[in-house]
Write an enzyme that holds these catalytic residues in place. Structure first.
Site, PDB file in Angstrom:
ATOM      1  N   TYR A 218       0.848  -1.191   0.000  1.00 49.22           N
ATOM      2  CA  TYR A 218       0.000   0.000   0.000  1.00 49.22           C
ATOM      3  C   TYR A 218       0.883   1.241   0.000  1.00 49.22           C
ATOM      4  O   TYR A 218       1.918   1.287   0.680  1.00 49.22           O
ATOM      5  CB  TYR A 218      -0.907   0.016   1.230  1.00 49.22           C
ATOM      6  CG  TYR A 218      -2.053  -0.954   1.159  1.00 49.22           C
ATOM      7  CD1 TYR A 218      -3.275  -0.577   0.599  1.00 49.22           C
ATOM      8  CD2 TYR A 218      -1.929  -2.256   1.640  1.00 49.22           C
ATOM      9  CE1 TYR A 218      -4.325  -1.469   0.526  1.00 49.22           C
ATOM     10  CE2 TYR A 218      -2.974  -3.153   1.567  1.00 49.22           C
ATOM     11  CZ  TYR A 218      -4.181  -2.755   1.006  1.00 49.22           C
ATOM     12  OH  TYR A 218      -5.219  -3.641   0.927  1.00 49.22           O
ATOM     13  N   ASP A 306     -19.403 -11.361  -9.372  1.00 44.86           N
ATOM     14  CA  ASP A 306     -19.659  -9.922  -9.359  1.00 44.86           C
ATOM     15  C   ASP A 306     -21.094  -9.568  -9.721  1.00 44.86           C
ATOM     16  O   ASP A 306     -21.554  -8.467  -9.404  1.00 44.86           O
ATOM     17  CB  ASP A 306     -18.708  -9.216 -10.323  1.00 44.86           C
ATOM     18  CG  ASP A 306     -17.287  -9.126  -9.791  1.00 44.86           C
ATOM     19  OD1 ASP A 306     -17.061  -9.542  -8.632  1.00 44.86           O
ATOM     20  OD2 ASP A 306     -16.394  -8.651 -10.523  1.00 44.86           O
TER      21      ASP A 306
END
Length: 536
Positions: A218, A306
């Protein structure tokens, strides 16, 4: 217009559609999957494959090839951490080793593999098991009729159309599912919170890694927030960016108007170095969203992947949740199609998968907020649960699970503590079977399985008579008999039963019922349980 008939039509041929075709084939059910794109994934989107998904892949015979391809592409056992820039200050270590402290709960390990490598493996195995896959084909229309679903599909190259008559339709057609929209099924959740972008690039970042074994990095600084992922030998990778500018009042529309020159600038800002030659290969916009459909089933039509739920990539839960949808649905479709269960069994798909999906969506959102977007605030979000609880500790509560007495159902818990509670994934125990070391999970995956403890001598005969009476497909094992041994003497305790007790495990590896001891070891009881688990 030529017409064809097929037991199951799958719309969508990416990760979840291919997994559905693969798992139906594993259960001996023919399916047809249509995918509007001309082939499997071409972009190297990195997918974190968790232990549960790897267990499913183990069941269908592709675990080892997935591990091999993963090892060729990515470092193993890497960390998930945060930095100001790759060259600069380290901010936090979320997971120091991807598999640290979890190898005792499963015969498998977490891995990373790009969808561009994984999907061809799923495709090849699906074809081996009898699936028909058509790429470059889109669905034009569908209609549910008595006894099935009729759909019209079109070849995008030739324009020719064909009518498909299917017993059931699985919608794995993505986050913008046209099937879900046509059915009028709404979504609910956090909605969209970032127009994000993923920038694929080439450049040797080895000097900036400084020997650190990193899986996900990150990047949180005053200029941007996102994350890196690199492939071996660390000269290719991507940077996903969720927001720009002031972390307290960020710009969340990253993708609109993004040029290649600006993308290059952002990569250099995230790297913290201008010394590495960088080549932009591709820029892909996407929307960070956290929501789930209100319903996963409408008659003979089912939503998966999804089409049923979308979540930010934080935690790596999205694709795994879709594979788990397919795994839950495939065995139920197979049993109904083969006449081994009543159609009511299919009505357990939504009550089992929808709560798990909603929980997982919220867990991904909580990680997004705490790791990338603290400006959104933590009020009203779920506490971040241990990844292991999310991946292996979820539980089902439906008519296809017979709970222990009046024990209140729980949605999730540490898988080390579930101990064979009905509705949870059966525990992993190392066993010896005819001289070969296996996991107890290797005994599950095709049929119902009755597993008796070493002192449960009455269970096998009772189970055999019950299977004959009900016509159920049932494998029967007693630990300590017929070459099945428990060297660690841990099977009974791991499943929360006495040495004379037993469990019945469903084809998806979840415990459907358990008996603490031999008091219920009768053919009548086992027959009643098998009938209940198949909604007969």
């Amino acid at each position: 217009m030529r017409e064809v008939e097929v037991p199951v039509l799958i719309v969508g041929g990416s990760l979840v559609g291919l997994s559905t075709a693969l798992l139906l084939g594993h259960h001996g059910v023919r399916s047809l999957a249509v995918e509007r794109h001309r082939g499997t994934a071409i972009h190297p989107r990195a997918a974190q494959i968790n232990q549960r998904t790897m267990e499913i892949f183990r069941t269908v015979g592709i675990e080892q090839i997935v591990r091999q391809k993963s090892g060729e592409q990515f470092v193993q056992d890497g960390a998930i951490m945060a930095v100001e820039t790759l060259a600069g200050k380290e901010l936090a270590w979320f997971i120091s080793n991807l598999n640290e402290g979890i190898r005792d709960v499963s015969p498998t390990e977490r891995v990373f593999i790009s969808q561009s490598l994984l999907e061809p493996l799923l495709k090849a195995r699906s074809l081996e098991l009898g699936a028909e896959l058509r790429f470059g084909v889109e669905m034009v229309s569908f209609e549910e009729r008595a006894g099935g679903v009729t759909a019209v599909v079109r070849d995008r190259a030739s324009g020719s159309e064909q009518t498909i008559h299917a017993g059931f339709l699985v919608a794995a057609d993505g986050a913008h599912s046209r099937i879900r929209e046509r059915l009028g099924i709404r979504v609910r959740g956090r909605g969209a919170f970032s127009n994000s972008v993923t920038i694929y690039f080439r450049g040797d970042v080895t000097p900036l890694l400084r020997g650190r074994n990193l899986s996900v990095i990150y990047v949180n600084n005053p200029l941007l927030r996102g994350f890196f992922r690199f492939e071996k030998p660390f000269n290719t990778g991507f940077l996903a960016i969720n927001m720009l500018g002031d972390p307290d009042k960020p710009i969340t529309d990253v993708s609109t108007g993004l040029t290649e020159e600006r993308a290059l600038e952002l990569i250099r800002l995230a790297l913290g170095s201008n010394d590495i030659p960088i080549t932009i290969e591709n820029i892909m916009p996407w929307t960070a969203t956290a929501e789930a459909a209100e319903h996963f089933q409408r008659g003979r039509i089912f939503l998966a992947g999804d089409a049923a739920h979308v979540m930010p990539p934080n935690g790596g839960f999205g694709g795994n949740t879709g594979v788990a949808d397919a795994h839950n649905l495939a065995w139920k479709l197979a049993m109904v199609i083969k006449g081994k269960a009543r159609p009511d069994l299919l009505s357990t798909y939504e009550p089992e998968r929808l709560p798990v999906a909603e929980f997982t969506v919220e867990q991904a959102y909580s990680r997004y907020v705490t790791r990338t977007a603290p400006y959104l605030g933590t009020k009203g979000i779920q506490p971040v649960e241990d990844d292991l609880n999310v991946e292996l500790g979820y539980a089902y509560n439906s008519a296809a699970v017979i709970p222990d007495g009046d024990v209140a159902p729980r949605l999730h818990e540490n898988p080390r503590e579930s101990r064979g509670r009905p509705g949870t994934r059966a525990p992993h125990v190392w066993l010896d079977f005819k001289g070969e070391r296996i996991s107890s999970l290797d005994l599950y995956g095709s049929k119902f399985v009755l597993m008796a403890g070493p002192d449960g001598v009455d269970w096998p005969e009772s189970a055999r008579r019950a299977a004959e009476r009900t016509g159920a497909d049932l494998d029967i094992h007693r630990v300590g008999a017929a070459g099945l041994n428990d060297p660690g003497r841990s099977f009974a305790d791991a499943h929360g039963i006495a040495a004379s007790g037993a469990v019945i495990v469903r084809p998806d590896g979840f415990v459907g019922w358990r008996a603490a001891d031999a008091a219920q070891a009768s053919a009548e009881t086992v027959a009643r349980i098998l009938s209940a688990l198949t909604c007969r």
